[in-house]
Write a protein that holds these residues in place. Structure first.
Motif, short mmCIF file in Angstrom:
data_model
loop_
_atom_site.label_atom_id
_atom_site.label_comp_id
_atom_site.label_asym_id
_atom_site.label_seq_id
_atom_site.Cartn_x
_atom_site.Cartn_y
_atom_site.Cartn_z
N ARG A 164 53.77 29.92 29.11
CA ARG A 164 53.30 30.93 29.82
C ARG A 164 51.53 31.82 29.43
O ARG A 164 51.92 31.81 28.11
CB ARG A 164 54.59 31.70 30.61
CG ARG A 164 55.79 30.62 31.26
CD ARG A 164 55.47 29.87 31.72
NE ARG A 164 56.45 29.46 32.34
CZ ARG A 164 57.27 29.32 33.52
NH1 ARG A 164 57.27 30.49 33.80
NH2 ARG A 164 58.42 29.16 33.69
N ILE A 165 51.29 32.00 30.46
CA ILE A 165 50.16 33.42 30.02
C ILE A 165 50.05 34.34 31.31
O ILE A 165 50.18 33.27 32.53
CB ILE A 165 49.08 32.28 30.13
CG1 ILE A 165 48.44 32.06 28.71
CG2 ILE A 165 48.10 33.91 29.76
CD1 ILE A 165 47.56 30.74 28.17
N LEU A 166 50.35 35.40 30.37
CA LEU A 166 50.64 36.40 31.09
C LEU A 166 49.47 37.37 31.23
O LEU A 166 48.46 37.33 30.43
CB LEU A 166 51.70 37.45 31.26
CG LEU A 166 52.68 36.90 31.03
CD1 LEU A 166 53.99 37.74 30.62
CD2 LEU A 166 53.27 36.36 32.61
N LEU A 167 48.83 37.79 32.15
CA LEU A 167 46.97 38.12 32.40
C LEU A 167 47.39 40.02 33.10
O LEU A 167 48.07 39.54 34.34
CB LEU A 167 45.99 37.64 32.79
CG LEU A 167 44.46 38.26 32.91
CD1 LEU A 167 43.94 38.96 31.78
CD2 LEU A 167 43.47 37.30 33.53
N GLU A 168 47.40 41.18 32.22
CA GLU A 168 47.80 42.47 32.91
C GLU A 168 46.38 42.65 33.05
O GLU A 168 45.35 42.91 31.92
CB GLU A 168 48.30 43.08 31.89
CG GLU A 168 48.49 44.89 32.70
CD GLU A 168 48.87 45.45 32.38
OE1 GLU A 168 50.25 45.74 32.35
OE2 GLU A 168 48.75 45.79 31.16
N GLN A 169 45.09 43.42 33.69
CA GLN A 169 44.26 44.07 34.45
C GLN A 169 44.97 45.67 34.92
O GLN A 169 45.96 45.13 36.02
CB GLN A 169 43.39 43.66 35.31
CG GLN A 169 42.95 41.94 35.38
CD GLN A 169 42.20 41.55 35.57
OE1 GLN A 169 41.41 41.34 36.08
NE2 GLN A 169 42.58 40.37 37.10
N PHE A 170 44.21 46.59 34.23
CA PHE A 170 44.51 47.63 34.01
C PHE A 170 43.42 48.93 34.25
O PHE A 170 41.92 48.28 33.76
CB PHE A 170 44.90 48.33 33.24
CG PHE A 170 45.67 49.86 33.27
CD1 PHE A 170 46.61 50.30 33.62
CD2 PHE A 170 44.73 50.70 32.82
CE1 PHE A 170 46.76 52.11 33.86
CE2 PHE A 170 44.52 51.75 32.69
CZ PHE A 170 46.10 52.77 33.32
N ASP A 171 43.13 49.42 35.84
CA ASP A 171 42.32 50.13 36.26
C ASP A 171 42.58 52.00 35.81
O ASP A 171 43.34 52.84 36.64
CB ASP A 171 42.22 50.00 37.47
CG ASP A 171 41.07 50.82 38.49
OD1 ASP A 171 39.93 50.87 37.53
OD2 ASP A 171 41.45 51.81 39.19
N TRP A 172 41.43 51.66 35.14
CA TRP A 172 41.71 53.65 34.78
C TRP A 172 41.44 54.33 35.80
O TRP A 172 41.79 55.12 35.70
CB TRP A 172 40.59 54.00 33.71
CG TRP A 172 40.78 53.15 32.00
CD1 TRP A 172 39.93 52.11 31.61
CD2 TRP A 172 42.08 53.57 31.40
NE1 TRP A 172 40.76 52.03 30.27
CE2 TRP A 172 41.98 53.10 30.00
CE3 TRP A 172 42.72 55.28 30.78
CZ2 TRP A 172 42.84 53.32 28.83
CZ3 TRP A 172 43.40 55.24 30.36
CH2 TRP A 172 43.25 54.14 28.85
N ASP A 173 40.45 54.37 37.01
CA ASP A 173 40.27 55.00 38.26
C ASP A 173 41.48 55.28 39.00
O ASP A 173 42.04 56.42 39.19
CB ASP A 173 39.61 54.49 38.76
CG ASP A 173 38.20 54.40 38.16
OD1 ASP A 173 37.82 55.24 37.49
OD2 ASP A 173 36.93 53.49 38.40
N SER A 174 42.28 54.65 39.08
CA SER A 174 43.50 54.39 39.83
C SER A 174 45.04 54.27 38.76
O SER A 174 45.87 55.03 39.91
CB SER A 174 43.59 53.17 41.00
OG SER A 174 43.65 52.52 40.21
N ASN A 175 44.75 54.59 37.32
CA ASN A 175 45.65 54.73 36.79
C ASN A 175 46.82 53.32 36.94
O ASN A 175 48.11 53.49 36.80
CB ASN A 175 46.93 56.00 37.05
CG ASN A 175 46.33 56.51 35.29
OD1 ASN A 175 44.86 55.78 35.21
ND2 ASN A 175 45.80 57.68 35.70
N SER A 176 46.33 52.16 37.97
CA SER A 176 46.37 50.63 38.49
C SER A 176 47.03 49.49 37.54
O SER A 176 45.93 49.41 37.47
CB SER A 176 47.00 50.68 39.79
OG SER A 176 46.07 50.32 40.20
N HIS A 177 47.73 48.55 37.69
CA HIS A 177 47.51 47.09 37.29
C HIS A 177 48.37 46.28 37.44
O HIS A 177 49.23 46.18 38.67
CB HIS A 177 47.97 47.31 35.85
CG HIS A 177 49.04 47.69 35.78
ND1 HIS A 177 50.01 48.41 35.84
CD2 HIS A 177 50.90 46.38 35.31
CE1 HIS A 177 51.18 48.14 36.11
NE2 HIS A 177 52.14 47.63 36.06
#
Length: 235
Positions: A164-177
């Motif tokens: 399995r590969i997990l990919l997280e993307q984190f947005d600093w502007d909204s502090n959400s991922h």
């Protein structure tokens, strides 16, 4: 929301042995900030952000799960911890050490799931953490949004797909991922996707639907690390 340094509440306690003293000293540094914590009368559980990790080895995990247990009668303490690339993986590590499963959510506005798919997948990662081995990870905080990629291998020989590969993307502007998952029948296929991600040319992650089992000849190395430039131990 400003983050604060952890307070392990160990005044008046001695380490149970020299190893725990060294472990405590390794954690007692100013770059660690608390993302989540839970305490009982004898135990404390932390998910820490290492703000100094971005200046260290490229790609290294920036989170650390920490469990501190105190023997109130002997006035001693024990510490164990582990670097992990994803918040849900840190939660899983601490849940396995006695932390309630719903006790370590990050404060609102710090590391928020962006959608229901992310919430559902993180819940599964928290519950299935002992079903997979972590093969490799890379946190790329030079991208916008910040991306963390993780390769896992199932510990169940009958499970499919095995990788399995997990990919997280984190947005600093909204502090959400967001967190997304892909399934790969072979180690080689997972590495191919990883290499494409390293070159910023990754296709969409294939859905992790069950597939046919591989032949023994296709088994991954015992301790594999993707042979790409963005591997956890350096470029």
């Amino acid at each position: 929301m400003p983050l604060h340094q952890p307070d392990y509440e160990l005044d008046g306690f001695e380490p149970a042995d020299d190893g725990h003293q060294q472990h405590y000293e390794d954690l007692d540094i100013s770059s660690f900030k608390v993302l989540g914590e839970y305490r009982t009368y004898t135990d404390a559980y932390f998910v820490l952000l290492d703000e100094g990790a971005t200046y260290g080895i490229p790609g290294s995990p920036q989170l650390r799960a920490v469990h501190v247990s105190r023997d109130l009668r002997a006035r001693t303490f024990e510490v164990d911890s582990k670097e992990l690339p994803l918040y849900a993986m840190a939660q899983s590590y601490l849940i396995a050490r006695g932390c309630p499963s719903d006790a370590l959510d990050a404060p609102e506005g710090v590391h928020d799931p962006a959608d229901d798919r992310t919430r559902a997948l993180e819940a599964r990662v928290r519950g299935d953490g002992d079903h997979f081995a972590l093969l490799a990870s890379y946190t790329d905080d030079m991208r916008d949004p910040v991306q963390t990629v993780v390769m896992l291998r199932s510990l169940d020989p009958q499970a499919a797909p095995e990788f399995r590969i997990l990919l997280e993307q984190f947005d600093w502007d909204s502090n959400s991922h967001t967190l997304r998952e892909g399934g790969f029948e072979t180690y080689a296929a997972a590495v191919d996707w990883w290499e494409a991600w390293s070159d910023e040319e990754a296709p969409a992650l294939p859905p992790p639907a069950p597939t046919a089992r591989r032949s023994p000849a296709q088994t991954a190395p015992a301790t594999p690390v993707p042979p790409v430039s963005r591997r956890p131990q350096g470029r």
